[in-house]
Scaffold this active site. Structure first.
Site, PDB file in Angstrom:
ATOM      1  N   SER A 153       9.053 -40.121  43.989  1.00 46.68           N
ATOM      2  CA  SER A 153       8.604 -41.517  43.953  1.00 46.68           C
ATOM      3  C   SER A 153       7.108 -41.515  43.713  1.00 46.68           C
ATOM      4  CB  SER A 153       8.897 -42.174  45.299  1.00 46.68           C
ATOM      5  OG  SER A 153       8.180 -43.396  45.419  1.00 46.68           O
ATOM      6  N   TYR A 166       9.134 -42.719  54.318  1.00 43.06           N
ATOM      7  CA  TYR A 166       9.637 -42.510  52.952  1.00 43.06           C
ATOM      8  C   TYR A 166       8.604 -41.773  52.097  1.00 43.06           C
ATOM      9  CZ  TYR A 166      11.416 -43.800  48.289  1.00 43.06           C
ATOM     10  OH  TYR A 166      11.872 -43.780  46.994  1.00 43.06           O
TER      11      TYR A 166
HETATM   12  N1  LIG Z   1      14.781 -47.668  42.616  1.00 48.87           N
HETATM   13  C1  LIG Z   1      13.483 -47.361  42.648  1.00 48.87           C
HETATM   14  O1  LIG Z   1      12.613 -48.173  42.330  1.00 48.87           O
HETATM   15  C2  LIG Z   1      13.050 -45.989  43.069  1.00 48.87           C
HETATM   16  C3  LIG Z   1      11.700 -45.725  43.026  1.00 48.87           C
HETATM   17  C4  LIG Z   1      11.255 -44.465  43.406  1.00 48.87           C
HETATM   18  C5  LIG Z   1      12.156 -43.512  43.814  1.00 48.87           C
HETATM   19  N2  LIG Z   1      13.472 -43.788  43.857  1.00 48.87           N
HETATM   20  C6  LIG Z   1      14.364 -42.723  44.322  1.00 48.87           C
HETATM   21  O2  LIG Z   1      15.428 -42.537  43.430  1.00 48.87           O
HETATM   22  C7  LIG Z   1      16.576 -42.074  44.121  1.00 48.87           C
HETATM   23  C8  LIG Z   1      17.757 -42.948  43.770  1.00 48.87           C
HETATM   24  O3  LIG Z   1      17.461 -44.274  44.155  1.00 48.87           O
HETATM   25  P1  LIG Z   1      18.242 -45.517  43.545  1.00 48.87           P
HETATM   26  O4  LIG Z   1      17.237 -46.574  43.324  1.00 48.87           O
HETATM   27  O5  LIG Z   1      19.125 -45.069  42.440  1.00 48.87           O
HETATM   28  O6  LIG Z   1      19.085 -45.935  44.854  1.00 48.87           O
HETATM   29  P2  LIG Z   1      20.566 -46.477  45.062  1.00 48.87           P
HETATM   30  O7  LIG Z   1      21.055 -47.211  43.866  1.00 48.87           O
HETATM   31  O8  LIG Z   1      20.503 -47.194  46.375  1.00 48.87           O
HETATM   32  O9  LIG Z   1      21.411 -45.133  45.224  1.00 48.87           O
HETATM   33  C9  LIG Z   1      21.292 -44.331  46.365  1.00 48.87           C
HETATM   34  C10 LIG Z   1      22.411 -43.332  46.353  1.00 48.87           C
HETATM   35  O10 LIG Z   1      22.272 -42.482  47.509  1.00 48.87           O
HETATM   36  C11 LIG Z   1      23.523 -42.456  48.223  1.00 48.87           C
HETATM   37  N3  LIG Z   1      23.274 -42.291  49.651  1.00 48.87           N
HETATM   38  C12 LIG Z   1      22.555 -43.102  50.470  1.00 48.87           C
HETATM   39  N4  LIG Z   1      22.616 -42.657  51.724  1.00 48.87           N
HETATM   40  C13 LIG Z   1      23.399 -41.522  51.708  1.00 48.87           C
HETATM   41  C14 LIG Z   1      23.860 -40.618  52.695  1.00 48.87           C
HETATM   42  N5  LIG Z   1      23.545 -40.772  53.987  1.00 48.87           N
HETATM   43  N6  LIG Z   1      24.640 -39.581  52.314  1.00 48.87           N
HETATM   44  C15 LIG Z   1      24.988 -39.410  51.020  1.00 48.87           C
HETATM   45  N7  LIG Z   1      24.578 -40.235  50.035  1.00 48.87           N
HETATM   46  C16 LIG Z   1      23.804 -41.282  50.382  1.00 48.87           C
HETATM   47  C17 LIG Z   1      24.146 -43.820  47.926  1.00 48.87           C
HETATM   48  O11 LIG Z   1      25.547 -43.850  48.101  1.00 48.87           O
HETATM   49  P3  LIG Z   1      26.250 -44.269  49.512  1.00 48.87           P
HETATM   50  O12 LIG Z   1      25.494 -45.458  50.027  1.00 48.87           O
HETATM   51  O13 LIG Z   1      27.661 -44.538  49.155  1.00 48.87           O
HETATM   52  O14 LIG Z   1      26.122 -43.066  50.396  1.00 48.87           O
HETATM   53  C18 LIG Z   1      23.798 -43.964  46.445  1.00 48.87           C
HETATM   54  O15 LIG Z   1      24.696 -43.234  45.651  1.00 48.87           O
HETATM   55  C19 LIG Z   1      16.216 -42.109  45.605  1.00 48.87           C
HETATM   56  O16 LIG Z   1      15.886 -40.822  46.039  1.00 48.87           O
HETATM   57  C20 LIG Z   1      15.009 -43.020  45.655  1.00 48.87           C
HETATM   58  O17 LIG Z   1      14.162 -42.716  46.726  1.00 48.87           O
HETATM   59  C21 LIG Z   1      13.945 -45.008  43.494  1.00 48.87           C
END
Ligand SMILES: NC(=O)c1ccc[n+]([C@@H]2O[C@H](COP(=O)([O-])OP(=O)(O)OC[C@H]3O[C@@H](n4cnc5c(N)ncnc54)[C@H](OP(=O)(O)O)[C@@H]3O)[C@@H](O)[C@H]2O)c1
Length: 261
Positions: A153, A166
């Site tokens: 991030s 985070y």
């Molecule tokens: N979106 C942004 O703006 C952004 C920015 C910077 C970094 N990121 C990073 O990118 C990555 C993906 O984020 P995203 O935006 O794609 O989020 P997302 O759509 O909320 O996806 C998160 C994924 O993680 C899984 N997950 C959550 N808790 C879990 C657990 N306890 N055990 C196993 N799986 C788990 C969720 O599935 P379940 O809930 O079914 O477990 C889901 O598949 C993350 O590491 C996030 O920090 C995102």
């Protein structure tokens, strides 16, 4: 080497014959990356907790002719991580490509940030990538090929909207990538991170449902829009492919210029 454009590109980027594990592969960035790796030829295991989203992801990929499977695991406990790793390896064999995208961003005011939020954040965002790396990295090194890709991030680099635990977890994840790169790069295993800016996914539903905030964040990029999960497809295939063999320990910002604006 093939002289046709398709053959040349395939030599650089094809993932045919490779196996991949994508945590968080059922939603957002992880789902887009799982789709990209599968469409580039890899057999992909998607891992998360909720069955319905996992099933939907696998069905979409198999309908497109890809090899995909799911493992339901809770990566917020050490037991869950270890059980998930074994279940994943049992599907298509030991992974050649490990993508750590599962993550959470809990944002209590910093003064109220308690041990529970700290522990959950560190276990899911940092310890799962570490333990999965320990489980699969040595095997990759022994086989002479491996690709570890972490999703970090901008908060690994700067505080942003109550970064709290985070931001700490993501900063450490970038250090983990460098430690893994140092250990295993001599054996054909690279470790890198993809660094998103603000991406419209379920993770930040609260911010992304506010049109004013969405517009303000888009204005902070150079490209003029916020990120989409699909923006990570090409970068992920590159970092998973033979063509990135000499790229290791790096952080690749996929953020429309957010971090340099
Ligand atoms: N979106 C942004 O703006 C952004 C920015 C910077 C970094 N990121 C990073 O990118 C990555 C993906 O984020 P995203 O935006 O794609 O989020 P997302 O759509 O909320 O996806 C998160 C994924 O993680 C899984 N997950 C959550 N808790 C879990 C657990 N306890 N055990 C196993 N799986 C788990 C969720 O599935 P379940 O809930 O079914 O477990 C889901 O598949 C993350 O590491 C996030 O920090 C995102």
């Amino acid at each position: 080497m093939s002289t046709t454009p398709a053959g040349y590109l395939s030599g650089l980027f094809s993932l045919e014959g490779r196996t991949a594990l994508v945590t968080g592969g059922s939603s957002g960035i992880g789902r887009a990356i799982a789709g990209a790796l599968a469409r580039a030829g890899a057999s992909v295991v998607v891992m998360a907790r909720k069955e319905a989203e996992l099933v939907e992801t696998v069905e979409e990929l198999t309908a497109d002719g890809c090899r995909a499977a799911r493992v339901s695991a809770d990566l917020s406990t050490r037991e869950g991580i270890k059980a998930g790793a074994e279940a994943a390896a049992a599907v298509f064999g030991e992974p050649d490509i490990l993508v750590n995208s599962a993550g959470i961003n809990l944002r209590p005011p910093f003064g109220e940030l308690g041990e529970e939020v700290w522990d959950t954040t560190m276990t899911l965002n940092l310890e799962a990538p570490f333990l999965l790396g320990q489980r699969f990295g040595p095997g990759m090194a022994e086989r002479g090929f491996g690709r570890i890709i972490h999703i970090t991030s901008q908060q690994a680099h700067r505080a942003f909207v109550q970064s709290g635990a985070y931001g700490v977890s993501k900063g450490a994840l970038e250090s983990l990538a460098r430690s893994q790169a140092e250990a295993w790069s001599p054996y054909g295993v690279t470790a890198n991170t993809l660094v998103p800016g603000f991406v419209m996914t379920p993770l930040n539903r609260r911010l992304s449902s506010d049109p004013e905030k969405v517009a303000a964040l888009a204005a902070r990029t150079m490209v003029g829009r916020n990120g989409l999960a699909e923006d990570f497809a090409g970068a992920a295939v590159f970092l998973a492919s033979p063509s990135s063999a000499y790229v290791t320990g790096q952080s690749l910002f996929v953020d429309g210029g957010f971090s340099v604006h």
